[in-house]
Motif scaffolding. Sequence first.
Motif, PDB file in Angstrom:
ATOM      1  N   UNK A   1     -20.306 -73.080 -15.545  1.00 41.13           N
ATOM      2  CA  UNK A   1     -20.562 -73.827 -14.306  1.00 41.13           C
ATOM      3  C   UNK A   1     -22.059 -74.052 -14.082  1.00 41.13           C
ATOM      4  N   UNK A   2     -22.857 -73.088 -14.488  1.00 39.73           N
ATOM      5  CA  UNK A   2     -24.304 -73.269 -14.383  1.00 39.73           C
ATOM      6  C   UNK A   2     -24.757 -74.386 -15.319  1.00 39.73           C
ATOM      7  N   UNK A   3     -24.167 -74.442 -16.507  1.00 40.97           N
ATOM      8  CA  UNK A   3     -24.490 -75.510 -17.450  1.00 40.97           C
ATOM      9  C   UNK A   3     -24.110 -76.874 -16.879  1.00 40.97           C
ATOM     10  N   UNK A   4     -22.968 -76.936 -16.205  1.00 36.58           N
ATOM     11  CA  UNK A   4     -22.542 -78.196 -15.575  1.00 36.58           C
ATOM     12  C   UNK A   4     -23.558 -78.650 -14.522  1.00 36.58           C
TER      13      UNK A   4
ATOM     14  N   UNK B   1     -17.838 -78.752  -9.391  1.00 39.34           N
ATOM     15  CA  UNK B   1     -16.878 -78.848  -8.291  1.00 39.34           C
ATOM     16  C   UNK B   1     -15.513 -78.273  -8.623  1.00 39.34           C
ATOM     17  N   UNK B   2     -15.272 -78.000  -9.894  1.00 34.38           N
ATOM     18  CA  UNK B   2     -13.993 -77.419 -10.297  1.00 34.38           C
ATOM     19  C   UNK B   2     -13.996 -75.900 -10.314  1.00 34.38           C
TER      20      UNK B   2
ATOM     21  N   UNK C   1     -17.867 -71.899  -2.159  1.00 36.24           N
ATOM     22  CA  UNK C   1     -19.302 -72.165  -2.050  1.00 36.24           C
ATOM     23  C   UNK C   1     -19.804 -73.039  -3.199  1.00 36.24           C
ATOM     24  N   UNK C   2     -19.233 -72.865  -4.400  1.00 33.19           N
ATOM     25  CA  UNK C   2     -19.608 -73.718  -5.523  1.00 33.19           C
ATOM     26  C   UNK C   2     -19.161 -75.158  -5.267  1.00 33.19           C
ATOM     27  N   UNK C   3     -17.966 -75.299  -4.730  1.00 33.00           N
ATOM     28  CA  UNK C   3     -17.459 -76.638  -4.423  1.00 33.00           C
ATOM     29  C   UNK C   3     -18.342 -77.323  -3.375  1.00 33.00           C
ATOM     30  N   UNK C   4     -18.765 -76.557  -2.380  1.00 36.03           N
ATOM     31  CA  UNK C   4     -19.620 -77.130  -1.338  1.00 36.03           C
ATOM     32  C   UNK C   4     -20.979 -77.524  -1.910  1.00 36.03           C
TER      33      UNK C   4
ATOM     34  N   UNK D   1     -18.141 -68.386   5.460  1.00 36.39           N
ATOM     35  CA  UNK D   1     -19.035 -67.367   4.918  1.00 36.39           C
ATOM     36  C   UNK D   1     -20.478 -67.752   5.228  1.00 36.39           C
ATOM     37  N   UNK D   2     -21.376 -66.788   5.136  1.00 37.26           N
ATOM     38  CA  UNK D   2     -22.789 -67.057   5.418  1.00 37.26           C
ATOM     39  C   UNK D   2     -23.335 -68.126   4.474  1.00 37.26           C
ATOM     40  N   UNK D   3     -22.958 -68.047   3.207  1.00 38.54           N
ATOM     41  CA  UNK D   3     -23.433 -69.033   2.238  1.00 38.54           C
ATOM     42  C   UNK D   3     -22.865 -70.420   2.548  1.00 38.54           C
ATOM     43  N   UNK D   4     -21.583 -70.474   2.889  1.00 40.30           N
ATOM     44  CA  UNK D   4     -20.964 -71.759   3.220  1.00 40.30           C
ATOM     45  C   UNK D   4     -21.611 -72.380   4.450  1.00 40.30           C
TER      46      UNK D   4
END
Length: 353
Positions: free
Chosen positions: A158-161, A187-188, A193-196, A229-232
């Motif tokens: 996911x980091x590579x994406x 996004x997948x 939080x990754x999706x956001x 969540x705090x991150x979201x």
Amino acid sequence: MSFSLRSLLAPAAVMTAAFLVLPAAQAQTDTVTHAKKNNKGTIPPDGMSPAEVTLDMAGVLRKFPVNELTKVAFGEDPTELISARNLIVDQKNYNSAKDQLDKLNPEKAEREFIKQDIIYYKAFVTAKLALTEGGNKTDAASTMFKFYKAYPTSYHFYEACEILGDLGVATGKFDVAATFYGDTGLGGAPWPEYKLRAGILSGRALVLAGKHEDAAKAFEAVAASQETSAEANAIKQHAIVGKALCLAESGKADEGIAMLSDIVAKNDPQLDSKLFARAYNALGNCYLKQSKPKDAVMAFLKTDLLFFTDSDAHAEALSKLAKLWDETGHADRATDARNKLRDRYSGSVWATK
């Protein structure tokens, strides 16, 4: 009291046998750093996926979500990889990390996971340097794409994406960026939080592509998320900044300024300096839409002088300031802004605008 020769030798024999056995039983230990704790064991050959890393801890398999990991290290890591990984993760020192990685040949790695890490981190530092200090971004994208295709089960997936999306934006290939930020890329990921974050990055790419209506939809989707969540919640604040910028582009700069002023009033710059960098840049762009160059200068200066930790936002501020200083009759300041932009962020998309 007397001792026999046999009794004297027996303990030594037992100890020797123990030492002979220990290396096999305690083979080089892998370390998964999670919640500030180093968890030790062995990662089995099938213990990697984009979503989790599995660690065999004395026969007990424990799975660690990738989004909660700080670092993964392998027992047989060469010292150069250990040094490079620490420089990347702990210090963000990509130049020094590259020097270490240049000494390594992945084909000589003792384990497949180590080979993958060497290949990934070589691609990673090349991309990071191309996106900031300069370098061939097309070559960097090609190198990272090879890793992406070769190792789809890597925990770096996911980091590579995300990096491939960033490189797409930097090279003006916004459709490519959309793919890597989208559902088949960042996004997948299985974490909200990754999706956001993928939604935010997609929105910013659409802004640069001039597709402000589509960008507004991307930002609105993030802002409307029910995640708490705090991150979201922090990501949703960035989405509001994006929405305000899109409002200005649609002729509603007043509404955008009101939203951004509220963001600045209700948030703490010490907790999220990057939010303030984006907010002041958006304010500057709103003022530009209102033909208020002096107000725009003051907004972009806030980013330049106070909130420069976000390299992309800082590069944008410098790019806008260089033009504004020229327009307001401050050629010396314009030159300073351009020099700073060139020296620090020659690889940024803003260096060519």
